[in-house]
Design an enzyme around this catalytic site. Structure first.
Site, PDB file in Angstrom:
ATOM      1  N   HIS A 268       0.872  -1.190   0.000  1.00 31.21           N
ATOM      2  CA  HIS A 268       0.000   0.000   0.000  1.00 31.21           C
ATOM      3  C   HIS A 268       0.903   1.234   0.000  1.00 31.21           C
ATOM      4  O   HIS A 268       1.692   1.411  -0.919  1.00 31.21           O
ATOM      5  CB  HIS A 268      -0.911  -0.118   1.231  1.00 31.21           C
ATOM      6  CG  HIS A 268      -2.059   0.827   1.287  1.00 31.21           C
ATOM      7  ND1 HIS A 268      -2.434   1.652   0.266  1.00 31.21           N
ATOM      8  CD2 HIS A 268      -2.955   1.083   2.299  1.00 31.21           C
ATOM      9  CE1 HIS A 268      -3.487   2.367   0.629  1.00 31.21           C
ATOM     10  NE2 HIS A 268      -3.813   2.044   1.861  1.00 31.21           N
ATOM     11  N   HIS A 309      -2.562  -2.428  -9.815  1.00 32.09           N
ATOM     12  CA  HIS A 309      -3.545  -1.828  -8.912  1.00 32.09           C
ATOM     13  C   HIS A 309      -4.798  -2.673  -8.905  1.00 32.09           C
ATOM     14  O   HIS A 309      -5.181  -3.210  -9.945  1.00 32.09           O
ATOM     15  CB  HIS A 309      -3.880  -0.395  -9.352  1.00 32.09           C
ATOM     16  CG  HIS A 309      -4.481   0.415  -8.257  1.00 32.09           C
ATOM     17  ND1 HIS A 309      -5.822   0.387  -7.977  1.00 32.09           N
ATOM     18  CD2 HIS A 309      -3.907   1.229  -7.348  1.00 32.09           C
ATOM     19  CE1 HIS A 309      -6.045   1.182  -6.949  1.00 32.09           C
ATOM     20  NE2 HIS A 309      -4.913   1.696  -6.542  1.00 32.09           N
ATOM     21  N   ASP A 365       2.703   5.315  -6.975  1.00 29.14           N
ATOM     22  CA  ASP A 365       3.957   5.204  -6.231  1.00 29.14           C
ATOM     23  C   ASP A 365       5.185   5.050  -7.121  1.00 29.14           C
ATOM     24  O   ASP A 365       6.309   5.123  -6.639  1.00 29.14           O
ATOM     25  CB  ASP A 365       3.891   3.990  -5.290  1.00 29.14           C
ATOM     26  CG  ASP A 365       2.890   4.206  -4.182  1.00 29.14           C
ATOM     27  OD1 ASP A 365       2.882   5.315  -3.627  1.00 29.14           O
ATOM     28  OD2 ASP A 365       2.116   3.294  -3.882  1.00 29.14           O
TER      29      ASP A 365
HETATM   30  N1  CMC Z   1       4.669  -7.122 -10.294  1.00 29.41           N
HETATM   31  C1  CMC Z   1       4.562  -8.340 -10.867  1.00 29.41           C
HETATM   32  N2  CMC Z   1       3.413  -9.047 -10.936  1.00 29.41           N
HETATM   33  C2  CMC Z   1       2.338  -8.488 -10.397  1.00 29.41           C
HETATM   34  C3  CMC Z   1       2.359  -7.205  -9.786  1.00 29.41           C
HETATM   35  C4  CMC Z   1       3.583  -6.523  -9.757  1.00 29.41           C
HETATM   36  N3  CMC Z   1       3.683  -5.311  -9.199  1.00 29.41           N
HETATM   37  N4  CMC Z   1       1.137  -6.905  -9.336  1.00 29.41           N
HETATM   38  C5  CMC Z   1       0.348  -7.936  -9.641  1.00 29.41           C
HETATM   39  N5  CMC Z   1       1.074  -8.903 -10.280  1.00 29.41           N
HETATM   40  C6  CMC Z   1       0.580 -10.154 -10.847  1.00 29.41           C
HETATM   41  C7  CMC Z   1       0.312 -11.168  -9.762  1.00 29.41           C
HETATM   42  O1  CMC Z   1       1.430 -11.994  -9.515  1.00 29.41           O
HETATM   43  C8  CMC Z   1      -0.853 -11.945 -10.363  1.00 29.41           C
HETATM   44  O2  CMC Z   1      -0.347 -12.813 -11.341  1.00 29.41           O
HETATM   45  P1  CMC Z   1      -1.007 -14.273 -11.563  1.00 29.41           P
HETATM   46  O3  CMC Z   1      -2.392 -13.988 -12.086  1.00 29.41           O
HETATM   47  O4  CMC Z   1      -0.106 -14.948 -12.528  1.00 29.41           O
HETATM   48  O5  CMC Z   1      -1.015 -14.923 -10.203  1.00 29.41           O
HETATM   49  C9  CMC Z   1      -1.663 -10.868 -11.111  1.00 29.41           C
HETATM   50  O6  CMC Z   1      -0.689  -9.873 -11.457  1.00 29.41           O
HETATM   51  C10 CMC Z   1      -2.773 -10.249 -10.283  1.00 29.41           C
HETATM   52  O7  CMC Z   1      -2.208  -9.745  -9.072  1.00 29.41           O
HETATM   53  P2  CMC Z   1      -2.956  -9.674  -7.688  1.00 29.41           P
HETATM   54  O8  CMC Z   1      -1.939  -9.732  -6.599  1.00 29.41           O
HETATM   55  O9  CMC Z   1      -4.063 -10.688  -7.671  1.00 29.41           O
HETATM   56  O10 CMC Z   1      -3.613  -8.237  -7.773  1.00 29.41           O
HETATM   57  P3  CMC Z   1      -4.233  -7.432  -6.557  1.00 29.41           P
HETATM   58  O11 CMC Z   1      -5.301  -6.584  -7.125  1.00 29.41           O
HETATM   59  O12 CMC Z   1      -4.582  -8.332  -5.444  1.00 29.41           O
HETATM   60  O13 CMC Z   1      -2.995  -6.534  -6.061  1.00 29.41           O
HETATM   61  C11 CMC Z   1      -1.474  -4.758  -5.773  1.00 29.41           C
HETATM   62  C12 CMC Z   1      -2.869  -5.180  -6.297  1.00 29.41           C
HETATM   63  C13 CMC Z   1      -1.347  -3.250  -5.888  1.00 29.41           C
HETATM   64  C14 CMC Z   1      -1.330  -5.153  -4.300  1.00 29.41           C
HETATM   65  C15 CMC Z   1      -0.383  -5.471  -6.631  1.00 29.41           C
HETATM   66  O14 CMC Z   1      -0.503  -5.090  -7.982  1.00 29.41           O
HETATM   67  C16 CMC Z   1       1.027  -5.214  -6.115  1.00 29.41           C
HETATM   68  O15 CMC Z   1       1.498  -5.929  -5.234  1.00 29.41           O
HETATM   69  N6  CMC Z   1       1.718  -4.153  -6.664  1.00 29.41           N
HETATM   70  C17 CMC Z   1       3.040  -3.807  -6.146  1.00 29.41           C
HETATM   71  C18 CMC Z   1       2.887  -2.964  -4.900  1.00 29.41           C
HETATM   72  C19 CMC Z   1       2.399  -1.566  -5.206  1.00 29.41           C
HETATM   73  O16 CMC Z   1       2.917  -0.907  -6.101  1.00 29.41           O
HETATM   74  N7  CMC Z   1       1.461  -1.093  -4.397  1.00 29.41           N
HETATM   75  C20 CMC Z   1       0.927   0.276  -4.503  1.00 29.41           C
HETATM   76  C21 CMC Z   1      -0.498   0.292  -4.979  1.00 29.41           C
HETATM   77  S1  CMC Z   1      -1.022   1.937  -5.476  1.00 29.41           S
HETATM   78  C22 CMC Z   1      -1.003   2.896  -4.066  1.00 29.41           C
HETATM   79  C23 CMC Z   1      -1.841   2.390  -2.955  1.00 29.41           C
HETATM   80  O17 CMC Z   1      -3.026   2.116  -3.128  1.00 29.41           O
HETATM   81  O18 CMC Z   1      -1.295   2.290  -1.867  1.00 29.41           O
END
Ligand code: CMC
Length: 431
Positions: A268, A309, A365
């Site tokens: 986050h 996201h 971010d």
């Molecule tokens: N790098 C590589 N792969 C990713 C990433 C990433 N940053 N984000 C998602 N994926 C992949 C994930 O491995 C999954 O792949 P598969 O379908 O093969 O298992 C797919 O994309 C879907 O990911 P998810 O984890 O189910 O998606 P989510 O909606 O639960 O997570 C998130 C959203 C923001 C937590 C995630 O994208 C992430 O961890 N991003 C990196 C951390 C980040 O930048 N966070 C800041 C978010 S914006 C500001 C805020 O709101 O705080």
């Protein structure tokens, strides 16, 4: 003529039910009438992480994730970032309308005149180790504020609420700057009421021996824009924490401490810090392809921080604004050498099937940390810089929750999969 209802047949019993659809949702409680047998508790939904469940009705922030649109109270983020100030946007988020001049003057006066914190807070900060993370200090000190304002417990009293809103928006920058100065062993710099909200924060952070801190207008404007972009983002992890904790009717300082703690996590608000650490670790542009390969083959273990996201499946509109602003800031400060690595990462990722297929784009971010670093903020202050402006959003969502007749204390259900009834065995008789 189509009807706004959903017809469900429960194949366990053969019974059919017709449920009303309102605002594109069905009420989860309407499922409870569907029972396999008279003793059955009734049907529930299973939705870990609330990926498809609306937990509230809100009138504050609207996101269209497919189109990459973000509006506060109907106003597009692009217009607010260009034409508003952080305090004006905070007023809009909290009150629902842009202020008149008189309302704005009174709002600015009240926030400005609540910036000082009780001297005991300094002693509390002094108890932290010299290298304590400022976010840890912020979580603790904002919680401690509740002990200075017992009236804050009166969450059903709008006047008491208003006073805590002034205090929280006013004091978060003071706590944040004090936390930073503690970590570098510098004397605390007190607020200067002649400066703007962002100018004063820059002063409390960076003032040295000069009598009057001179604010650089480019940096002040950059911080205003960054604060506007971070002011609210509907039902994210920290806002959900604010609403859930606040639903117990605890005082807002304690609820903000919980929201700040939720924001601290690397998925986050801690992501901006992790982006910088990731770029530093990559080290140079030529190492980007190898890093991207590592992300793709790690089975989700290594993530490209600042990408992806839950809601945006297009581009994060905040990232677009920040990217443009980075150029303006870098004209004044030295160009951040990590920018080249970030641009190369973005270029490669946006062409790569792995990221395209999963709709992973830079989020807010990805570039914010590069600007903060160029402005002189240390990396571990980045999540703190997210918490300060998000305070307005948290408070608006908290008030909306308190005034919403549909809301009760948050209390999700669970599916119990543990052991059935069994009798206690004393330790001497256990095998
Ligand atoms: N790098 C590589 N792969 C990713 C990433 C990433 N940053 N984000 C998602 N994926 C992949 C994930 O491995 C999954 O792949 P598969 O379908 O093969 O298992 C797919 O994309 C879907 O990911 P998810 O984890 O189910 O998606 P989510 O909606 O639960 O997570 C998130 C959203 C923001 C937590 C995630 O994208 C992430 O961890 N991003 C990196 C951390 C980040 O930048 N966070 C800041 C978010 S914006 C500001 C805020 O709101 O705080």
């Amino acid at each position: 003529m189509p009807k706004d209802t959903l017809t469900i047949t429960d194949n366990r019993t053969g019974k059919t039910y017709e449920l009303p659809i309102e605002n594109g949702t069905i009420k989860a409680l309407d499922l409870r009438q569907m029972k396999a047998s008279p003793e059955d508790f009734g049907l529930m939904t299973y939705d870990p992480a609330f990926t498809n469940t609306a937990a509230c009705k809100s009138r504050i922030t609207d996101i269209d994730g497919e189109k990459g649109i973000l509006n506060y109270r109907g106003y597009p983020i692009e217009q607010l970032a260009e034409r508003s100030s952080y305090l004006e946007t905070a007023y809009l988020i909290l009150h629902g309308e842009l202020p008149t001049q008189a309302q704005f003057d009174s709002w600015v006066f009240n926030v400005t005149h609540h910036t000082i914190v009780h001297e005991n807070i300094k002693e509390l900060m002094g108890a932290f180790r010299y290298d304590a993370h400022p976010m840890g200090i912020l979580v603790s000190t904002v919680a401690a504020l509740s002990t200075f304002y017992p009236v804050a417990k009166e969450v059903r009293n709008p006047r008491a609420r208003q006073d805590q809103i002034f205090r929280l928006i006013a004091k978060m920058p003071t706590l944040a700057a004090f936390a930073y100065r503690h970590s570098v062993g510098m004397p605390y710099a007190y607020p200067d009421n002649d400066l703007s909200y962002c100018g004063n924060f820059l002063g409390m952070m960076f003032k040295m021996t000069e009598v009057k801190y001179k604010v650089d207008p480019v940096l002040e404007k950059a911080l205003e824009v960054l604060f506007i972009l971070h002011a609210d983002h509907e039902q994210n992890c920290s806002t959900s924490a604010m609403r859930a904790v606040g639903s117990s009717e605890v005082d807002p300082y304690s609820a903000i401490a919980a929201a700040t703690a939720a924001l601290y996590g690397p998925l986050h608000g801690g992501a901006n810090e992790m982006v910088l650490r990731m770029l530093e670790e990559i080290g140079s542009k030529d190492k980007v392809p190898a890093f991207v390969k590592e992300v793709k083959t790690s089975g989700g273990e290594v993530r490209l921080m600042g990408f992806g996201h839950r809601v945006y499946k297009n581009y994060d509109p905040r990232a677009r604004i920040i990217k443009v602003m980075a150029d303006q800031v870098f004209q004044l400060t030295k160009r951040n050498p990590l920018l080249d690595i970030a641009l190369e990462l973005e270029r490669i990722a946006l062409e790569d099937d792995y990221f395209v297929k999963r709709k992973l784009y830079p989020n807010v971010d990805f570039y914010s940390g590069l600007i903060y670093q160029a402005m002189g903020f240390p990396v571990d202050m980045f999540p703190v810089l997210f918490a300060i402006p998000r305070t307005a959003g948290w408070l608006a969502q908290w008030e909306e929750m308190l005034e919403d007749k549909d809301q009760k204390i948050a209390r999700p259900r669970q599916i119990y999969l543990g052991k059935g009834h069994r009798d206690f065995v004393p330790v001497s008789e256990r095998g």
